[in-house]
Design a protein around this motif. Structure first.
Motif, short mmCIF file in Angstrom:
data_model
loop_
_atom_site.label_atom_id
_atom_site.label_comp_id
_atom_site.label_asym_id
_atom_site.label_seq_id
_atom_site.Cartn_x
_atom_site.Cartn_y
_atom_site.Cartn_z
N SER A 198 -11.77 -0.93 -3.33
CA SER A 198 -10.53 -0.35 -3.09
C SER A 198 -9.33 -0.47 -4.00
O SER A 198 -9.37 -1.77 -4.77
CB SER A 198 -10.00 -0.68 -1.57
OG SER A 198 -9.61 -2.14 -1.53
N PRO A 199 -8.31 0.06 -3.97
CA PRO A 199 -7.05 -0.30 -4.78
C PRO A 199 -6.55 -1.83 -4.23
O PRO A 199 -6.30 -2.46 -5.15
CB PRO A 199 -6.01 0.89 -4.15
CG PRO A 199 -6.83 2.14 -4.12
CD PRO A 199 -8.06 1.47 -3.45
N ALA A 236 0.83 -1.09 0.10
CA ALA A 236 0.10 0.02 0.16
C ALA A 236 0.99 1.34 0.11
O ALA A 236 1.95 1.12 0.28
CB ALA A 236 -0.99 0.08 1.25
N ALA A 256 1.10 3.92 1.96
CA ALA A 256 1.55 4.39 3.29
C ALA A 256 2.34 3.48 3.91
O ALA A 256 3.21 3.97 4.97
CB ALA A 256 0.33 4.49 4.38
N CYS A 280 -3.06 -0.85 7.69
CA CYS A 280 -4.35 -0.96 8.16
C CYS A 280 -5.00 -2.44 8.66
O CYS A 280 -4.68 -3.43 7.85
CB CYS A 280 -5.26 -0.68 6.82
SG CYS A 280 -7.07 -0.81 6.99
N CYS A 331 -3.99 7.00 5.65
CA CYS A 331 -3.51 5.63 5.91
C CYS A 331 -1.95 5.38 6.85
O CYS A 331 -1.83 4.88 7.39
CB CYS A 331 -3.45 5.00 4.79
SG CYS A 331 -5.00 4.51 3.89
FE1 HC1 Z 1 -4.66 3.10 1.99
FE2 HC1 Z 1 -5.61 2.63 -0.34
S1 HC1 Z 1 -4.63 4.60 0.14
S2 HC1 Z 1 -7.02 2.65 1.66
O1 HC1 Z 1 -5.90 4.60 2.64
O2 HC1 Z 1 -7.18 3.62 -1.27
O3 HC1 Z 1 -4.70 0.43 3.75
O4 HC1 Z 1 -1.71 3.38 2.16
O5 HC1 Z 1 -3.58 0.68 0.46
O6 HC1 Z 1 -6.69 -0.02 -0.98
O7 HC1 Z 1 -3.89 2.73 -2.64
C1 HC1 Z 1 -4.72 1.70 3.23
C2 HC1 Z 1 -2.92 3.26 2.34
C3 HC1 Z 1 -4.26 1.53 0.71
C4 HC1 Z 1 -6.41 0.95 -0.88
C5 HC1 Z 1 -4.42 2.65 -1.80
#
Ligand code: HC1
Ligand code: SF4
Length: 571
Positions: free
Chosen positions: A324-325, A231, A233, A356, A505
Protein backbone atom coordinates in the motif's frame (compact mmCIF):
# COMPACT_ATOMS: atom_id res chain seq x y z
CA UNK A 1 -49.39 16.78 0.78
CA UNK A 2 -49.23 15.44 4.31
CA UNK A 3 -50.29 18.17 6.76
CA UNK A 4 -49.00 17.99 10.33
CA UNK A 5 -48.03 20.16 13.27
CA UNK A 6 -44.96 20.04 15.46
CA UNK A 7 -45.23 21.90 18.76
CA UNK A 8 -48.35 23.68 17.48
CA UNK A 9 -46.67 24.98 14.33
CA UNK A 10 -48.10 23.90 10.94
CA UNK A 11 -46.01 22.04 8.34
CA UNK A 12 -46.55 20.16 5.10
CA UNK A 13 -44.61 17.42 3.39
CA UNK A 14 -45.01 16.15 -0.15
CA UNK A 15 -43.10 12.94 0.53
CA UNK A 16 -43.51 10.15 3.04
CA UNK A 17 -41.07 10.29 5.94
CA UNK A 18 -40.73 9.51 9.61
CA UNK A 19 -41.55 11.95 12.39
CA UNK A 20 -37.86 12.16 13.19
CA UNK A 21 -36.94 13.06 9.61
CA UNK A 22 -39.67 15.73 9.57
CA UNK A 23 -38.37 17.20 12.85
CA UNK A 24 -34.72 17.21 11.69
CA UNK A 25 -35.65 18.85 8.38
CA UNK A 26 -37.36 21.63 10.29
CA UNK A 27 -34.57 22.07 12.83
CA UNK A 28 -36.56 20.70 15.72
CA UNK A 29 -34.37 18.84 18.17
CA UNK A 30 -35.28 15.26 19.05
CA UNK A 31 -32.72 13.31 21.06
CA UNK A 32 -31.52 9.96 19.66
CA UNK A 33 -28.87 7.43 20.49
CA UNK A 34 -29.56 4.37 18.35
CA UNK A 35 -30.41 6.38 15.23
CA UNK A 36 -27.88 7.08 12.49
CA UNK A 37 -28.92 8.43 9.09
CA UNK A 38 -26.74 5.87 7.27
CA UNK A 39 -28.35 2.89 9.07
CA UNK A 40 -31.84 1.47 9.40
CA UNK A 41 -33.85 3.00 12.27
CA UNK A 42 -34.61 0.39 14.93
CA UNK A 43 -36.42 2.31 17.70
CA UNK A 44 -34.37 0.70 20.43
CA UNK A 45 -33.13 3.48 22.69
CA UNK A 46 -36.56 5.07 23.27
CA UNK A 47 -35.00 8.53 23.57
CA UNK A 48 -36.92 9.87 20.58
CA UNK A 49 -40.37 9.23 22.10
CA UNK A 50 -42.75 12.07 21.23
CA UNK A 51 -46.41 12.78 22.05
CA UNK A 52 -49.04 12.76 19.34
CA UNK A 53 -52.78 13.44 19.16
CA UNK A 54 -53.40 9.72 18.50
CA UNK A 55 -54.22 8.11 21.84
CA UNK A 56 -52.15 8.59 24.96
CA UNK A 57 -49.13 6.49 24.02
CA UNK A 58 -45.87 8.15 23.14
CA UNK A 59 -44.30 6.91 19.90
CA UNK A 60 -40.65 6.56 18.80
CA UNK A 61 -40.12 9.30 16.20
CA UNK A 62 -37.46 7.35 14.29
CA UNK A 63 -39.76 4.48 13.29
CA UNK A 64 -43.16 6.23 13.14
CA UNK A 65 -44.29 7.62 9.81
CA UNK A 66 -45.88 11.02 9.42
CA UNK A 67 -49.61 10.81 8.80
CA UNK A 68 -52.03 13.44 7.63
CA UNK A 69 -53.37 15.50 10.52
CA UNK A 70 -50.87 14.27 13.09
CA UNK A 71 -50.05 16.71 15.89
CA UNK A 72 -46.60 16.09 17.30
CA UNK A 73 -45.21 17.41 20.57
CA UNK A 74 -41.47 17.13 21.20
CA UNK A 75 -41.00 19.48 24.14
CA UNK A 76 -43.70 18.77 26.73
CA UNK A 77 -42.73 17.96 30.35
CA UNK A 78 -43.88 14.39 29.68
CA UNK A 79 -41.47 14.02 26.75
CA UNK A 80 -38.60 15.60 28.67
CA UNK A 81 -39.21 13.38 31.70
CA UNK A 82 -39.25 10.31 29.51
CA UNK A 83 -35.89 11.26 28.00
CA UNK A 84 -34.43 11.87 31.45
CA UNK A 85 -35.59 8.59 32.91
CA UNK A 86 -34.44 6.61 29.88
CA UNK A 87 -31.05 8.27 30.13
CA UNK A 88 -30.95 7.51 33.87
CA UNK A 89 -31.58 3.84 33.13
CA UNK A 90 -28.81 3.76 30.54
CA UNK A 91 -26.43 5.31 33.06
CA UNK A 92 -27.33 2.64 35.61
CA UNK A 93 -25.95 0.00 33.26
CA UNK A 94 -23.06 2.04 31.94
CA UNK A 95 -19.47 1.95 33.05
CA UNK A 96 -18.75 5.65 33.29
CA UNK A 97 -15.00 5.83 33.01
CA UNK A 98 -15.50 8.95 30.92
CA UNK A 99 -12.22 10.56 31.90
CA UNK A 100 -10.10 7.89 30.27
CA UNK A 101 -12.58 6.86 27.59
CA UNK A 102 -11.67 6.97 23.90
CA UNK A 103 -15.04 8.59 23.21
CA UNK A 104 -14.62 11.37 25.76
CA UNK A 105 -15.57 14.67 24.14
CA UNK A 106 -17.27 13.02 21.18
CA UNK A 107 -19.68 10.73 23.02
CA UNK A 108 -23.37 10.99 22.17
CA UNK A 109 -24.37 9.70 25.61
CA UNK A 110 -22.15 12.21 27.40
CA UNK A 111 -23.73 15.05 25.40
CA UNK A 112 -27.26 13.86 26.16
CA UNK A 113 -26.61 13.42 29.88
CA UNK A 114 -25.13 16.90 30.04
CA UNK A 115 -27.85 18.48 27.95
CA UNK A 116 -30.64 17.03 30.10
CA UNK A 117 -28.79 17.44 33.40
CA UNK A 118 -29.38 13.80 34.26
CA UNK A 119 -28.21 12.70 37.70
CA UNK A 120 -26.62 9.32 38.07
CA UNK A 121 -28.98 8.27 40.86
CA UNK A 122 -30.35 4.84 39.97
CA UNK A 123 -28.69 1.89 41.65
CA UNK A 124 -26.16 0.23 39.35
CA UNK A 125 -27.44 -2.90 37.67
CA UNK A 126 -24.50 -5.14 38.24
CA UNK A 127 -25.75 -8.05 36.16
CA UNK A 128 -24.62 -6.01 33.25
CA UNK A 129 -21.04 -6.05 34.44
CA UNK A 130 -19.79 -8.16 31.56
CA UNK A 131 -16.28 -7.34 32.61
CA UNK A 132 -15.20 -7.82 29.10
CA UNK A 133 -12.56 -5.68 27.57
CA UNK A 134 -11.34 -7.26 24.36
CA UNK A 135 -8.08 -5.67 23.28
CA UNK A 136 -6.93 -8.62 21.19
CA UNK A 137 -7.19 -6.73 17.89
CA UNK A 138 -4.43 -4.31 16.91
CA UNK A 139 -7.14 -2.15 15.34
CA UNK A 140 -10.07 -2.12 17.76
CA UNK A 141 -10.92 -2.32 21.46
CA UNK A 142 -14.31 -3.42 22.77
CA UNK A 143 -15.49 -2.60 26.26
CA UNK A 144 -18.94 -4.09 26.56
CA UNK A 145 -19.57 -2.45 29.94
CA UNK A 146 -19.97 0.76 27.96
CA UNK A 147 -22.42 -0.69 25.44
CA UNK A 148 -25.77 1.12 25.21
CA UNK A 149 -27.39 -1.62 23.09
CA UNK A 150 -28.09 0.73 20.20
CA UNK A 151 -27.35 -2.03 17.68
CA UNK A 152 -25.39 0.34 15.43
CA UNK A 153 -22.19 -1.77 15.44
CA UNK A 154 -24.19 -4.88 14.58
CA UNK A 155 -25.88 -3.10 11.69
CA UNK A 156 -22.61 -1.62 10.45
CA UNK A 157 -20.93 -5.03 10.50
CA UNK A 158 -23.82 -7.01 9.01
CA UNK A 159 -25.96 -4.71 6.93
CA UNK A 160 -23.30 -2.36 5.57
CA UNK A 161 -20.31 -4.65 5.45
CA UNK A 162 -21.90 -8.09 5.14
CA UNK A 163 -19.34 -9.46 7.60
CA UNK A 164 -21.65 -10.61 10.43
CA UNK A 165 -18.87 -10.71 13.02
CA UNK A 166 -21.07 -9.14 15.71
CA UNK A 167 -24.63 -10.08 16.59
CA UNK A 168 -26.89 -9.08 19.46
CA UNK A 169 -27.24 -11.90 21.97
CA UNK A 170 -29.21 -12.27 25.21
CA UNK A 171 -32.18 -10.25 26.41
CA UNK A 172 -32.86 -7.40 28.81
CA UNK A 173 -29.89 -6.54 31.01
CA UNK A 174 -28.04 -9.55 29.59
CA UNK A 175 -28.24 -8.33 25.99
CA UNK A 176 -24.88 -7.62 24.40
CA UNK A 177 -23.36 -7.63 20.92
CA UNK A 178 -21.02 -10.61 20.73
CA UNK A 179 -18.78 -12.44 18.32
CA UNK A 180 -19.53 -16.09 17.50
CA UNK A 181 -18.65 -18.23 20.54
CA UNK A 182 -17.69 -14.98 22.24
CA UNK A 183 -14.20 -15.30 20.76
CA UNK A 184 -11.75 -12.39 20.99
CA UNK A 185 -12.01 -10.26 17.83
CA UNK A 186 -8.55 -11.28 16.69
CA UNK A 187 -9.67 -14.90 16.43
CA UNK A 188 -12.71 -14.10 14.29
CA UNK A 189 -12.93 -13.31 10.59
CA UNK A 190 -12.97 -9.57 11.39
CA UNK A 191 -11.06 -7.64 8.73
CA UNK A 192 -10.46 -4.61 11.00
CA UNK A 193 -12.37 -2.10 8.85
CA UNK A 194 -13.60 -0.38 12.01
CA UNK A 195 -17.10 0.40 10.72
CA UNK A 196 -18.35 -0.70 14.18
CA UNK A 197 -16.14 1.90 15.86
CA UNK A 198 -17.27 4.64 13.48
CA UNK A 199 -20.93 4.03 14.26
CA UNK A 200 -20.60 3.36 18.02
CA UNK A 201 -22.19 6.42 19.68
CA UNK A 202 -20.15 5.87 22.85
CA UNK A 203 -16.82 4.26 23.67
CA UNK A 204 -17.90 0.62 23.63
CA UNK A 205 -16.02 -0.09 20.40
CA UNK A 206 -13.18 2.23 19.52
CA UNK A 207 -9.91 2.21 17.64
CA UNK A 208 -7.02 0.67 19.52
CA UNK A 209 -5.62 4.03 20.46
CA UNK A 210 -2.02 5.03 19.87
CA UNK A 211 -2.47 8.57 21.20
CA UNK A 212 -0.54 7.97 24.43
CA UNK A 213 2.30 6.21 22.65
CA UNK A 214 2.55 9.05 20.13
CA UNK A 215 2.62 11.62 22.93
CA UNK A 216 5.44 9.72 24.54
CA UNK A 217 7.39 9.51 21.27
CA UNK A 218 6.96 13.24 20.64
CA UNK A 219 7.73 14.36 24.17
CA UNK A 220 10.69 12.04 24.81
CA UNK A 221 12.53 11.86 21.53
CA UNK A 222 15.86 10.67 22.96
CA UNK A 223 17.66 11.67 19.80
CA UNK A 224 15.18 10.03 17.46
CA UNK A 225 13.69 11.68 14.39
CA UNK A 226 9.89 11.60 14.27
CA UNK A 227 8.49 11.51 10.76
CA UNK A 228 4.76 11.72 10.01
CA UNK A 229 2.90 10.71 6.87
CA UNK A 230 -0.73 11.56 6.13
CA UNK A 231 -3.17 9.63 3.94
CA UNK A 232 -5.19 11.16 1.09
CA UNK A 233 -8.54 11.00 2.90
CA UNK A 234 -7.36 12.67 6.12
CA UNK A 235 -7.18 16.20 4.70
CA UNK A 236 -10.88 16.51 3.88
CA UNK A 237 -12.09 15.04 7.17
CA UNK A 238 -9.80 16.29 9.96
CA UNK A 239 -11.64 19.62 9.53
CA UNK A 240 -14.71 18.03 11.13
CA UNK A 241 -12.83 17.43 14.38
CA UNK A 242 -12.66 21.21 14.72
CA UNK A 243 -16.24 22.13 13.82
CA UNK A 244 -15.71 22.65 10.12
CA UNK A 245 -17.87 20.96 7.51
CA UNK A 246 -17.28 17.56 5.85
CA UNK A 247 -15.17 18.06 2.73
CA UNK A 248 -13.57 21.31 3.94
CA UNK A 249 -9.95 21.06 2.84
CA UNK A 250 -7.44 21.39 5.67
CA UNK A 251 -4.23 20.05 4.18
CA UNK A 252 -2.05 23.02 5.16
CA UNK A 253 -3.50 23.34 8.65
CA UNK A 254 -3.11 19.62 9.26
CA UNK A 255 0.57 19.73 8.29
CA UNK A 256 1.06 22.84 10.46
CA UNK A 257 -0.65 21.16 13.40
CA UNK A 258 1.54 18.06 13.08
CA UNK A 259 4.62 20.31 13.14
CA UNK A 260 3.24 22.06 16.25
CA UNK A 261 2.92 18.64 17.87
CA UNK A 262 6.67 18.26 17.43
CA UNK A 263 7.14 16.20 14.26
CA UNK A 264 10.53 16.67 12.62
CA UNK A 265 9.30 15.88 9.13
CA UNK A 266 5.86 15.65 7.55
CA UNK A 267 5.66 13.56 4.39
CA UNK A 268 2.65 12.78 2.26
CA UNK A 269 1.29 9.28 1.64
CA UNK A 270 0.13 10.83 -1.65
CA UNK A 271 3.76 10.71 -2.84
CA UNK A 272 3.69 6.93 -2.73
CA UNK A 273 0.14 6.84 -4.09
CA UNK A 274 1.73 8.30 -7.25
CA UNK A 275 4.53 5.76 -6.97
CA UNK A 276 1.96 2.98 -6.56
CA UNK A 277 0.47 3.96 -9.90
CA UNK A 278 3.88 3.62 -11.55
CA UNK A 279 4.45 0.18 -10.05
CA UNK A 280 0.89 -1.15 -10.22
CA UNK A 281 0.27 0.25 -13.71
CA UNK A 282 3.45 -1.46 -14.93
CA UNK A 283 2.43 -4.68 -13.21
CA UNK A 284 -0.95 -4.58 -14.96
CA UNK A 285 0.56 -3.96 -18.40
CA UNK A 286 3.01 -6.78 -17.74
CA UNK A 287 0.27 -9.21 -16.69
CA UNK A 288 -1.85 -8.33 -19.72
CA UNK A 289 1.08 -8.66 -22.15
CA UNK A 290 2.59 -11.80 -20.64
CA UNK A 291 -0.40 -13.86 -19.59
CA UNK A 292 -0.22 -13.14 -15.84
CA UNK A 293 -3.14 -13.82 -13.48
CA UNK A 294 -6.15 -11.66 -14.31
CA UNK A 295 -8.15 -9.86 -13.21
CA UNK A 296 -5.49 -8.08 -11.24
CA UNK A 297 -6.80 -6.75 -7.91
CA UNK A 298 -5.62 -3.56 -6.22
CA UNK A 299 -3.80 -4.11 -2.94
CA UNK A 300 -3.77 -0.80 -1.06
CA UNK A 301 -6.73 -1.46 1.27
CA UNK A 302 -5.64 -3.62 4.23
CA UNK A 303 -9.23 -4.51 5.11
CA UNK A 304 -9.52 -5.97 1.63
CA UNK A 305 -6.20 -7.82 1.97
CA UNK A 306 -7.44 -9.28 5.26
CA UNK A 307 -10.63 -10.35 3.53
CA UNK A 308 -8.78 -12.15 0.74
CA UNK A 309 -6.37 -13.85 3.12
CA UNK A 310 -9.06 -14.93 5.58
CA UNK A 311 -12.03 -15.67 3.32
CA UNK A 312 -10.93 -15.90 -0.31
CA UNK A 313 -7.34 -17.22 -0.36
CA UNK A 314 -7.96 -18.64 -3.83
CA UNK A 315 -7.72 -15.05 -5.09
CA UNK A 316 -4.28 -14.31 -3.60
CA UNK A 317 -2.59 -14.69 -7.03
CA UNK A 318 -4.91 -11.97 -8.34
CA UNK A 319 -3.67 -9.40 -5.82
CA UNK A 320 -1.17 -6.87 -7.09
CA UNK A 321 2.12 -7.40 -5.30
CA UNK A 322 2.38 -3.66 -4.61
CA UNK A 323 2.52 -2.63 -0.98
CA UNK A 324 0.00 0.00 0.00
CA UNK A 325 1.15 3.62 -0.27
CA UNK A 326 1.53 3.61 3.54
CA UNK A 327 3.77 0.56 3.28
CA UNK A 328 5.79 2.00 0.41
CA UNK A 329 6.38 5.33 2.09
CA UNK A 330 7.48 3.84 5.41
CA UNK A 331 9.77 1.48 3.53
CA UNK A 332 11.37 4.34 1.59
CA UNK A 333 11.76 6.39 4.78
CA UNK A 334 13.45 3.63 6.77
CA UNK A 335 15.44 1.92 4.01
CA UNK A 336 16.44 4.79 1.74
CA UNK A 337 15.72 8.25 3.16
CA UNK A 338 17.31 7.45 6.53
CA UNK A 339 20.52 6.40 4.83
CA UNK A 340 20.55 9.57 2.74
CA UNK A 341 20.10 11.59 5.93
CA UNK A 342 22.91 9.66 7.62
CA UNK A 343 20.72 8.20 10.36
CA UNK A 344 20.05 4.63 11.36
CA UNK A 345 16.59 3.23 10.53
CA UNK A 346 16.16 2.44 14.27
CA UNK A 347 16.50 6.15 15.02
CA UNK A 348 13.58 7.13 12.80
CA UNK A 349 10.05 6.78 14.13
CA UNK A 350 7.36 6.73 11.44
CA UNK A 351 3.91 7.87 12.54
CA UNK A 352 1.24 7.35 9.93
CA UNK A 353 -2.08 9.21 10.01
CA UNK A 354 -4.78 7.20 8.29
CA UNK A 355 -8.58 7.25 7.92
CA UNK A 356 -8.36 3.56 8.63
CA UNK A 357 -8.30 1.23 11.62
CA UNK A 358 -7.07 -1.67 9.47
CA UNK A 359 -3.85 0.24 8.74
CA UNK A 360 -2.87 -0.37 12.39
CA UNK A 361 -3.00 -4.06 11.64
CA UNK A 362 -1.17 -3.67 8.31
CA UNK A 363 1.70 -1.90 10.05
CA UNK A 364 2.34 -4.98 12.21
CA UNK A 365 2.77 -7.37 9.30
CA UNK A 366 5.96 -9.41 9.33
CA UNK A 367 6.46 -8.77 5.60
CA UNK A 368 6.60 -5.03 6.31
CA UNK A 369 9.61 -5.08 8.63
CA UNK A 370 13.15 -3.97 7.78
CA UNK A 371 15.90 -6.52 7.27
CA UNK A 372 16.85 -6.00 10.91
CA UNK A 373 13.30 -6.86 11.97
CA UNK A 374 11.88 -3.48 13.02
CA UNK A 375 8.47 -2.38 11.77
CA UNK A 376 8.73 0.16 8.97
CA UNK A 377 5.59 1.94 10.20
CA UNK A 378 5.95 2.39 13.96
CA UNK A 379 2.62 3.97 14.85
CA UNK A 380 -0.69 4.37 13.04
CA UNK A 381 -3.08 7.08 14.23
CA UNK A 382 -6.58 7.37 12.85
CA UNK A 383 -7.77 10.80 11.68
CA UNK A 384 -9.87 10.85 14.86
CA UNK A 385 -6.83 10.18 17.02
CA UNK A 386 -4.88 12.96 15.30
CA UNK A 387 -7.81 15.25 16.14
CA UNK A 388 -7.65 14.15 19.77
CA UNK A 389 -3.90 14.71 19.95
CA UNK A 390 -4.19 18.21 18.49
CA UNK A 391 -6.93 19.09 21.00
CA UNK A 392 -5.04 17.53 23.89
CA UNK A 393 -1.97 19.64 23.11
CA UNK A 394 -4.17 22.73 22.73
CA UNK A 395 -2.85 23.44 19.24
CA UNK A 396 -5.10 26.21 17.82
CA UNK A 397 -5.95 24.31 14.65
CA UNK A 398 -8.35 26.83 13.12
CA UNK A 399 -5.96 29.76 13.38
CA UNK A 400 -2.83 27.94 12.16
CA UNK A 401 -1.11 29.23 9.06
CA UNK A 402 -0.89 26.64 6.29
CA UNK A 403 2.34 24.67 6.17
CA UNK A 404 3.73 22.54 3.36
CA UNK A 405 4.94 18.95 3.37
CA UNK A 406 8.67 18.30 3.41
CA UNK A 407 10.15 17.34 0.09
CA UNK A 408 10.83 15.27 -1.88
CA UNK A 409 8.56 12.75 -0.13
CA UNK A 410 5.79 15.31 0.11
CA UNK A 411 5.25 16.01 -3.56
CA UNK A 412 2.12 14.63 -5.20
CA UNK A 413 -0.32 15.02 -8.07
CA UNK A 414 -4.09 15.14 -8.30
CA UNK A 415 -4.06 11.46 -9.24
CA UNK A 416 -2.74 10.62 -5.78
CA UNK A 417 -5.31 12.44 -3.70
CA UNK A 418 -8.22 10.75 -5.46
CA UNK A 419 -7.03 7.45 -3.96
CA UNK A 420 -9.18 8.55 -1.02
CA UNK A 421 -12.41 8.12 -3.04
CA UNK A 422 -13.83 4.87 -4.36
CA UNK A 423 -12.72 4.66 -8.00
CA UNK A 424 -9.75 6.93 -7.40
CA UNK A 425 -7.01 4.32 -7.68
CA UNK A 426 -8.58 3.11 -10.91
CA UNK A 427 -8.91 6.61 -12.35
CA UNK A 428 -5.34 7.45 -11.41
CA UNK A 429 -4.07 4.18 -12.90
CA UNK A 430 -5.97 4.77 -16.15
CA UNK A 431 -4.63 8.32 -16.51
CA UNK A 432 -1.11 6.91 -16.47
CA UNK A 433 -1.44 3.44 -18.05
CA UNK A 434 -3.39 4.80 -21.02
CA UNK A 435 -0.82 7.47 -21.71
CA UNK A 436 2.13 5.12 -21.33
CA UNK A 437 0.62 2.35 -23.44
CA UNK A 438 -0.95 4.50 -26.17
CA UNK A 439 1.49 7.43 -26.03
CA UNK A 440 -1.32 9.97 -25.87
CA UNK A 441 -3.33 11.32 -22.91
CA UNK A 442 -6.80 10.01 -22.10
CA UNK A 443 -9.46 12.08 -23.86
CA UNK A 444 -10.71 13.24 -20.46
CA UNK A 445 -8.95 13.28 -17.11
CA UNK A 446 -12.18 13.22 -15.09
CA UNK A 447 -13.14 9.66 -15.87
CA UNK A 448 -16.73 9.61 -14.57
CA UNK A 449 -17.65 5.92 -15.20
CA UNK A 450 -15.55 4.97 -12.15
CA UNK A 451 -16.85 7.80 -9.92
CA UNK A 452 -19.80 7.84 -7.54
CA UNK A 453 -21.43 5.59 -4.98
CA UNK A 454 -22.75 2.70 -7.03
CA UNK A 455 -21.57 -0.52 -5.37
CA UNK A 456 -20.04 -2.10 -8.48
CA UNK A 457 -18.96 0.22 -11.31
CA UNK A 458 -17.74 -1.14 -14.62
CA UNK A 459 -16.07 0.46 -17.64
CA UNK A 460 -14.44 -0.59 -20.88
CA UNK A 461 -11.60 1.49 -22.28
CA UNK A 462 -10.32 1.02 -25.85
CA UNK A 463 -6.67 0.28 -25.17
CA UNK A 464 -4.92 -0.25 -28.48
CA UNK A 465 -5.14 -3.93 -29.30
CA UNK A 466 -7.51 -4.79 -26.49
CA UNK A 467 -10.53 -3.35 -24.77
CA UNK A 468 -9.46 -2.95 -21.16
CA UNK A 469 -12.30 -4.00 -18.88
CA UNK A 470 -12.20 -2.60 -15.38
CA UNK A 471 -14.40 -2.62 -12.30
CA UNK A 472 -14.49 -0.67 -9.06
CA UNK A 473 -16.10 -2.19 -5.99
CA UNK A 474 -16.46 -0.56 -2.60
CA UNK A 475 -18.07 -1.63 0.69
CA UNK A 476 -17.42 -5.15 1.94
CA UNK A 477 -20.93 -6.43 1.19
CA UNK A 478 -20.66 -5.40 -2.48
CA UNK A 479 -17.22 -6.97 -2.66
CA UNK A 480 -18.59 -10.30 -1.50
CA UNK A 481 -21.29 -10.10 -4.19
CA UNK A 482 -18.74 -9.24 -6.84
CA UNK A 483 -16.49 -12.16 -5.90
CA UNK A 484 -19.45 -14.50 -6.07
CA UNK A 485 -20.17 -13.29 -9.62
CA UNK A 486 -16.52 -13.62 -10.58
CA UNK A 487 -16.42 -17.20 -9.31
CA UNK A 488 -19.55 -18.00 -11.30
CA UNK A 489 -18.06 -16.53 -14.45
CA UNK A 490 -20.72 -13.83 -14.60
CA UNK A 491 -18.20 -10.98 -14.86
CA UNK A 492 -14.93 -10.61 -16.69
CA UNK A 493 -12.40 -7.87 -16.08
CA UNK A 494 -8.69 -7.14 -16.41
CA UNK A 495 -8.32 -4.89 -13.40
CA UNK A 496 -10.50 -4.36 -10.33
CA UNK A 497 -10.22 -1.80 -7.51
CA UNK A 498 -11.50 -2.89 -4.11
CA UNK A 499 -12.07 -0.68 -1.08
CA UNK A 500 -13.68 -2.17 1.99
CA UNK A 501 -15.34 1.01 3.25
CA UNK A 502 -18.35 2.70 1.70
CA UNK A 503 -17.11 5.54 -0.51
CA UNK A 504 -13.50 4.34 -0.12
CA UNK A 505 -11.16 5.73 2.52
CA UNK A 506 -13.23 8.91 2.97
CA UNK A 507 -15.68 6.51 4.67
CA UNK A 508 -12.92 4.80 6.66
CA UNK A 509 -13.59 3.42 10.12
CA UNK A 510 -11.06 5.85 11.62
CA UNK A 511 -12.44 9.05 10.11
CA UNK A 512 -14.18 11.64 12.30
CA UNK A 513 -17.62 10.44 13.33
CA UNK A 514 -20.44 12.19 11.56
CA UNK A 515 -24.18 12.27 12.13
CA UNK A 516 -24.82 14.05 8.85
CA UNK A 517 -26.50 12.15 6.04
CA UNK A 518 -24.32 13.65 3.29
CA UNK A 519 -20.86 13.58 4.85
CA UNK A 520 -19.54 11.05 2.34
CA UNK A 521 -20.70 13.04 -0.70
CA UNK A 522 -19.12 16.18 0.74
CA UNK A 523 -15.80 14.54 1.58
CA UNK A 524 -15.78 13.01 -1.90
CA UNK A 525 -16.28 16.43 -3.46
CA UNK A 526 -13.47 17.87 -1.33
CA UNK A 527 -11.10 15.22 -2.70
CA UNK A 528 -12.08 15.88 -6.33
CA UNK A 529 -11.72 19.62 -5.72
CA UNK A 530 -8.11 19.12 -4.58
CA UNK A 531 -7.43 17.11 -7.74
CA UNK A 532 -8.95 19.79 -9.99
CA UNK A 533 -6.82 22.50 -8.41
CA UNK A 534 -3.53 20.66 -8.88
CA UNK A 535 -1.31 21.70 -11.77
CA UNK A 536 -0.15 18.11 -12.25
CA UNK A 537 -2.86 15.48 -12.22
CA UNK A 538 -1.07 12.40 -13.54
CA UNK A 539 1.17 10.25 -11.40
CA UNK A 540 3.88 9.86 -14.02
CA UNK A 541 4.28 13.64 -14.05
CA UNK A 542 5.29 13.75 -10.39
CA UNK A 543 8.83 15.18 -10.56
CA UNK A 544 9.88 13.71 -7.24
CA UNK A 545 8.68 10.28 -8.33
CA UNK A 546 10.67 10.59 -11.56
CA UNK A 547 13.67 11.65 -9.52
CA UNK A 548 13.51 8.70 -7.13
CA UNK A 549 13.44 6.37 -10.14
CA UNK A 550 16.45 8.13 -11.66
CA UNK A 551 18.42 8.20 -8.46
CA UNK A 552 17.42 4.97 -6.78
CA UNK A 553 14.78 2.59 -8.10
CA UNK A 554 15.90 2.83 -11.75
CA UNK A 555 12.54 1.77 -13.19
CA UNK A 556 9.18 0.31 -12.12
CA UNK A 557 9.37 -3.38 -11.17
CA UNK A 558 13.16 -3.18 -10.84
CA UNK A 559 15.00 -5.39 -8.36
CA UNK A 560 15.07 -2.55 -5.80
CA UNK A 561 11.38 -1.79 -6.35
CA UNK A 562 10.53 -5.41 -5.74
CA UNK A 563 12.43 -5.44 -2.48
CA UNK A 564 11.14 -2.17 -1.06
CA UNK A 565 7.80 -1.50 -2.75
CA UNK A 566 6.27 -4.93 -3.25
CA UNK A 567 5.18 -7.65 -0.86
CA UNK A 568 3.62 -11.10 -0.61
CA UNK A 569 0.55 -12.43 1.17
CA UNK A 570 -0.28 -15.09 3.73
CA UNK A 571 -1.86 -18.28 2.40
FE1 HC1 B 1 -6.32 5.04 1.82
FE2 HC1 B 1 -4.22 4.54 0.49
S1 HC1 B 1 -6.02 5.71 -0.29
S2 HC1 B 1 -5.56 2.94 1.37
O1 HC1 B 1 -7.68 4.18 0.84
O2 HC1 B 1 -3.96 3.52 -1.13
O3 HC1 B 1 -6.17 4.36 4.69
O4 HC1 B 1 -6.85 7.90 2.40
O5 HC1 B 1 -3.69 6.16 2.77
O6 HC1 B 1 -1.89 3.35 2.01
O7 HC1 B 1 -2.45 6.72 -0.55
C1 HC1 B 1 -6.37 4.65 3.63
C2 HC1 B 1 -6.76 6.81 2.26
C3 HC1 B 1 -4.43 5.58 2.08
C4 HC1 B 1 -2.72 3.79 1.36
C5 HC1 B 1 -3.07 5.90 -0.16
FE1 SF4 C 1 -9.03 1.24 5.41
FE2 SF4 C 1 -9.65 2.66 3.24
FE3 SF4 C 1 -9.76 0.01 3.20
FE4 SF4 C 1 -11.53 1.36 4.63
S1 SF4 C 1 -11.32 1.44 2.37
S2 SF4 C 1 -10.44 -0.49 5.30
S3 SF4 C 1 -10.29 3.09 5.32
S4 SF4 C 1 -7.93 1.28 3.48
Amino acid sequence: AIKFTINNKKYESTTAKTILEACRENDIYVPTLCYHPMLEPVGKCRLCLVETNYGGKMVPACVTDLSNGIEITTNSPRVVNSVKSNLGLILATHNQECTSCEANGRCELQDLVYRYGVEDKFPKIFEKSHNMVDSSSPSLIRDMDKCVLCNRCVQACSLLQGMDILSMTGRGVHAIPKTAFDSPIKETECINCGACSFYCPVGAIAEHSAVRRTLDVLENKNGKIVVFQTAPATRVAISEEFGMEPGDISTGKMVAAIRELGADMVFDTNFTADLTIMEEGSELLDRVANGGTLPMFTSCCPGWINMVEKLYPEFIPNLSSCRSPQGMLSSIIKNHWAEKMGVKPEDVIVVSVMPCTAKKDEARREELKTDSGIPETDIVLTTRELGRLIKLKKVPFLSLKDSKYNNPLGESTGAAVIFGNTGGVMEAALRTAYEIALKKPMPTLNYTPVRGFEGIKEATIPFGEIDLKVAVVHQASNIRNYLKKLKNGEVEHHFVEFMICKGGCIGGGGEPKSLKSDYLERRMKGIYDIDERKTTRKSHENQAVQQIYEQFFEKPLSHKSHKLLHTHYKD
